[in-house]
Design a protein around this motif. Structure first.
Motif, mmCIF file in Angstrom:
data_model
loop_
_atom_site.group_PDB
_atom_site.id
_atom_site.type_symbol
_atom_site.label_atom_id
_atom_site.label_comp_id
_atom_site.label_asym_id
_atom_site.label_seq_id
_atom_site.Cartn_x
_atom_site.Cartn_y
_atom_site.Cartn_z
ATOM 1 N N UNK A 69 -2.987 11.396 -1.942
ATOM 2 C CA UNK A 69 -4.086 10.989 -2.907
ATOM 3 C C UNK A 69 -3.921 11.635 -4.212
ATOM 4 N N UNK A 70 -3.598 12.980 -4.063
ATOM 5 C CA UNK A 70 -3.442 13.779 -5.294
ATOM 6 C C UNK A 70 -2.158 13.195 -6.253
ATOM 7 N N UNK A 71 -1.318 13.060 -5.461
ATOM 8 C CA UNK A 71 -0.053 12.618 -6.265
ATOM 9 C C UNK A 71 0.050 11.275 -6.823
ATOM 10 N N UNK A 97 -5.689 -1.584 -6.235
ATOM 11 C CA UNK A 97 -5.237 -2.737 -7.080
ATOM 12 C C UNK A 97 -4.427 -2.190 -8.190
ATOM 13 N N UNK A 98 -4.164 -1.033 -8.596
ATOM 14 C CA UNK A 98 -3.441 -0.606 -9.773
ATOM 15 C C UNK A 98 -2.149 -1.226 -9.754
ATOM 16 N N UNK A 99 -1.509 -1.259 -8.785
ATOM 17 C CA UNK A 99 -0.097 -1.732 -9.039
ATOM 18 C C UNK A 99 -0.041 -3.203 -9.479
ATOM 19 N N UNK A 125 0.124 4.332 -1.817
ATOM 20 C CA UNK A 125 -0.990 3.843 -1.147
ATOM 21 C C UNK A 125 -0.982 3.240 0.089
ATOM 22 N N UNK A 126 0.500 2.517 0.461
ATOM 23 C CA UNK A 126 0.826 2.129 1.672
ATOM 24 C C UNK A 126 0.807 3.281 2.598
ATOM 25 N N UNK A 127 1.275 4.390 2.406
ATOM 26 C CA UNK A 127 1.347 5.657 3.110
ATOM 27 C C UNK A 127 -0.041 6.185 3.507
#
Length: 162
Positions: A69-71, A97-99, A125-127
């Motif tokens: 999350x930080x990355x 929704x960012x991408x 996000x998927x991970x």
């Protein structure tokens, strides 16, 4: 705790008194003082109990998710800053929704440079979703008592498991 045939005491430094007042202070003197206390009066060290191996392994899942999350946040913020340095802004949106929203809004002159960052944020996000499912499963199957904590408004699977 027992290790290699020896009893191991882990002192709680926050609860011990007198360790900061000594004028002559170094590692050797501290070690001698702790050894004497451990022999004569082990309870004055306020020994702590470590969590079990299984619990520590489960905490690694929470911490690994937190690192992702930080990355992802850093990637998103960097993308926003770089676009802003070109004189435009990206639309406000949530992390998931960012991408989708940002990919369309990237200025043409920096699109090629920033698209890998956006795609990397999407993969993170998927991970993170995989970690979320694993955390949900841990709470449901292994730590059933977390259900009690989740009854409190605002307490979800992450907080209850932590």
């Amino acid at each position: 705790m027992v290790g290699c045939g020896h009893e191991v005491l882990v002192a709680n430094p926050r609860r011990m008194d007198g360790t900061k007042r000594c004028k002559r202070k170094n590692d050797r003197l501290d070690a001698h003082k702790l050894a004497r206390l451990g022999r004569v009066h082990p309870q004055s060290l306020f020994p702590i109990e470590h969590r079990g191996t299984e619990v520590r392994q489960d905490l690694v899942v929470l911490r690994a998710r937190d690192a992702l999350v930080s990355v992802r946040t850093e990637l998103m913020n960097t993308t926003r800053k770089l676009v802003k340095s070109m004189g435009t802004r990206l639309p406000n949106c949530s992390s998931p929704s960012f991408p989708k929203k940002v990919e369309e809004a990237l200025p043409a002159e920096v699109r090629e440079a920033l698209l890998p960052l956006v795609r990397l944020a999407e993969e993170l996000s998927d991970r993170i979703k995989v970690y979320d499912e694993r955390i949900e499963k841990l709470g449901r199957e292994k730590y059933e008592h977390t259900e009690l904590l989740r009854q409190v408004k605002g307490v979800g699977p992450l907080t209850s498991l932590a």
